[in-house]
Each structure stands twice: as structure tokens, then as C-alpha cells.
Design a protein around this motif. Structure first.
Motif, mmCIF file in Angstrom:
data_model
loop_
_atom_site.group_PDB
_atom_site.id
_atom_site.type_symbol
_atom_site.label_atom_id
_atom_site.label_comp_id
_atom_site.label_asym_id
_atom_site.label_seq_id
_atom_site.Cartn_x
_atom_site.Cartn_y
_atom_site.Cartn_z
ATOM 1 N N THR A 1 1.008 -1.371 0.186
ATOM 2 C CA THR A 1 0.083 -0.141 -0.135
ATOM 3 C C THR A 1 0.870 1.218 0.122
ATOM 4 O OG1 THR A 1 -0.057 0.007 2.490
ATOM 5 C CG2 THR A 1 -1.841 -1.080 1.273
ATOM 6 N N GLY A 2 0.554 2.245 -0.522
ATOM 7 C CA GLY A 2 1.062 3.571 -0.732
ATOM 8 C C GLY A 2 2.239 3.445 -1.510
ATOM 9 N N TYR A 3 3.272 4.543 -1.053
ATOM 10 C CA TYR A 3 4.399 4.852 -1.935
ATOM 11 C C TYR A 3 5.847 4.716 -1.222
ATOM 12 C CZ TYR A 3 1.263 6.313 -5.717
ATOM 13 O OH TYR A 3 0.329 6.478 -6.594
ATOM 14 N N SER B 1 1.139 7.106 2.326
ATOM 15 C CA SER B 1 0.140 6.908 1.932
ATOM 16 C C SER B 1 -0.475 7.283 0.570
ATOM 17 C CB SER B 1 -1.058 7.178 2.866
ATOM 18 O OG SER B 1 -1.284 8.550 3.013
ATOM 19 N N ASP B 2 -1.398 6.791 0.074
ATOM 20 C CA ASP B 2 -1.720 7.154 -1.314
ATOM 21 C C ASP B 2 -2.231 8.663 -1.304
ATOM 22 O OD1 ASP B 2 -1.328 4.957 -2.313
ATOM 23 O OD2 ASP B 2 -3.300 3.825 -2.155
ATOM 24 N N TRP C 1 0.776 10.825 -0.827
ATOM 25 C CA TRP C 1 1.051 11.204 -2.236
ATOM 26 C C TRP C 1 0.488 12.147 -3.300
ATOM 27 C CZ3 TRP C 1 5.438 10.492 -4.865
ATOM 28 C CH2 TRP C 1 5.721 10.344 -6.383
ATOM 29 N N ASP C 2 -0.713 11.959 -3.236
ATOM 30 C CA ASP C 2 -1.940 12.662 -4.169
ATOM 31 C C ASP C 2 -1.766 14.175 -3.657
ATOM 32 O OD1 ASP C 2 -2.096 10.285 -5.593
ATOM 33 O OD2 ASP C 2 -4.063 9.812 -4.313
ATOM 34 N N HIS D 1 5.846 1.572 -6.196
ATOM 35 C CA HIS D 1 4.380 1.433 -5.925
ATOM 36 C C HIS D 1 3.645 0.146 -6.334
ATOM 37 C CE1 HIS D 1 2.911 2.817 -9.676
ATOM 38 N NE2 HIS D 1 3.923 3.610 -9.873
ATOM 39 N N HIS E 1 0.865 -0.173 -8.138
ATOM 40 C CA HIS E 1 -0.444 0.237 -9.023
ATOM 41 C C HIS E 1 -0.218 0.254 -10.464
ATOM 42 C CE1 HIS E 1 -1.948 1.749 -5.148
ATOM 43 N NE2 HIS E 1 -0.962 2.347 -5.007
#
Length: 267
Positions: free
Chosen positions: A135-137, A155-156, A159-160, A175, A177
Motif C-alpha cells: 500500500t502507498g508509496y 500513503s496514497d 502522495w496525491d 508502488h 498500482h
């Protein structure tokens, strides 16, 4: 009857005519001077012997004093100037100063034991591996100062919310994804295994970089990676967000284990 004239009476200091009172005196000492020196004769009487012994004692004492004085003068004269007796207190003297010379300027040399300030990035080589991020980066900042960690997990959502410039400041971002992927901060060039890598050659290669990312988790990714030259022993050259040159040598990609093992040199 008239007494015969005995002449005028003697004046003061004159001796009367006739034999000298001392002439023929039994205690008279007679001195004789000659080439061999001075000698004397004296009647052998107790008084004469005492007088003679006293005279010899006085002469001996005077001679002894004279000899001691001359010896003392000779010793003092024989001592060199500056030599002190063993009992004298000596004061240490400073060594003579060397002759003055013109100082030659020299370039300062860094101390071998000196370490760069923690807040300054220094050239370094590190080895690490990147696992599959569930999960996350995982953010890896290879040109961070020495007192800053190289990687961090976010976390996602974090990062966003991160500005694009901050996202690009990381040289490696891993990551999952939609598949485990390693993204490079800048385009990288691939050098074949066995190629000699220096700061200059790596910087020159990075200018023609074409690789931005690659997947590394399963054996299904191997053909695509081989086509790009991404295999064990190959080196990816890129520049960091701060202009540092980075050589990423792939020590191993054990597919189906979800790992990438890297030996990294940062100039």
C-alpha cells in the motif's frame, strides 16, 4: 798626673772607636753572598737554633701561600669561559632560532579523517533492496543530505496531495498500482553489464536516457525488461533533482520474489 786625651766624645748614632760591640759576639750570624746564593753561619747555640727554625717556618709558610695562590690562579685561568662548577645551578637555554626563511604558500589539504557536515550531501555508495509495496508509496531520495533518511513510506492520500515538484525530487519511487513498479525521477540510460562507469561517463550517458520505469515482480516482466537491457549486472545512469550523477547497478532481480537489489553510487 794628667790622663791621656781620649778624643772627642762620640756624637749620637756614632760608634766609638775600637772594636765593634758585635764583633766576635758569640751569637752573631754571618751571611755570605755568592753565585750559588746566600748562605749564613751561626754559632750552634739554643737561641740560634730557635731563631733559625722560626725563620725557616716563616719562609715555608710564605712559600706555601705563594704556591697555593699560583695554583688557584692557574685553575681559574684553565677553566674555559662559561663552564660552571658541578654544584652551580644551571638555567636551561632555549635552542637557537632557525634562520628566517620566506614562507612558501601551500594549498590546504583535507584531513583524511575529516567528515563532511551532516547537512551537506557527500559522494557515497550504498546498497539496498526494494520490496513489493503493498500500500502507498516508497520514496527514495538519493541526493538527500547525510543527516536525512534515504527513504520514506507515504500513503496514497499523502502522495496525491504532494506537489509535482516534490514528487519529482525523489530519484526512485516504488508502488504497486496496478503492478509492482519502480519509477525513476528522471530519464535514465542503461549501460550493459561489465561497462566501466565513472562520474563523467555516467553523466554523459544520462543525457540520452530513455528509461522512465520498469516492473520487477514476476517472471512475466522479464522479456520486456531484457528488451530494455534491464537485467542483473546492468547500470542505469541518471541525474538527480539537484544535479548529482547517480549510477544504479542492478545487483539482482529475483523474479517471483518481488525484489530489486541495487548498488548505488552518488556523485
Amino acid at each position: 798626673m794628667t790622663a791621656p786625651d781620649s778624643g772627642h766624645p762620640p756624637h749620637d748614632g756614632e760608634q766609638p772607636d775600637g772594636p765593634h760591640p758585635a764583633a766576635g759576639h758569640p751569637d752573631r750570624v754571618t751571611f755570605h753572598a755568592g753565585r750559588e746564593g746566600i748562605s749564613w753561619e751561626a754559632p750552634d747555640t739554643p737561641a740560634d737554633r730557635r731563631a733559625m727554625l722560626l725563620s725557616l717556618a716563616i719562609i715555608g709558610t710564605v712559600a706555601t701561600i705563594a704556591v697555593l695562590a699560583m695554583n688557584a690562579a692557574g685553575i681559574i685561568t684553565a677553566l674555559p669561559i662559561g663552564i660552571k662548577s658541578p654544584g652551580a645551578v644551571s638555567t636551561p637555554h632555549a635552542p637557537p632560532s632557525p634562520p628566517a626563511s620566506t614562507p612558501v604558500p601551500s594549498s590546504p589539504l583535507p584531513s583524511p579523517s575529516a567528515e563532511p557536515s551532516p547537512s551537506v550531501r557527500a559522494p557515497r555508495t550504498v546498497s539496498f533492496q526494494i520490496d513489493v509495496v503493498s500500500t502507498g508509496y516508497e520514496l527514495i531520495d538519493l541526493d538527500a543530505p547525510n543527516d536525512k533518511p534515504l527513504s520514506a513510506l507515504v500513503s496514497d492520500e499523502d502522495w496525491d496531495a504532494m506537489p509535482e515538484a516534490d514528487q519529482k525530487s525523489y530519484e526512485l519511487v516504488a508502488h504497486d498500482h496496478p503492478a509492482p513498479t519502480l519509477v525513476l525521477g528522471n530519464l535514465a540510460a542503461v549501460l550493459a553489464p561489465g561497462t566501466g562507469v565513472t562520474e563523467a561517463t555516467c553523466r554523459e550517458a544520462a543525457r540520452a536516457g530513455t528509461i522512465k520505469s520498469f516492473r520487477y515482480a514476476t517472471a512475466a516482466e522479464r522479456p520486456a525488461n531484457d528488451a530494455k537491457g534491464i537485467r542483473a549486472g546492468a547500470t542505469l545512469c541518471l541525474t538527480s533533482s539537484q544535479g548529482a550523477v547517480i549510477a544504479l547497478r542492478i545487483a539482482d532481480i529475483p523474479y517471483d520474489l518481488g525484489l530489486v537489489k541495487l548498488d548505488v553510487t552518488i556523485w
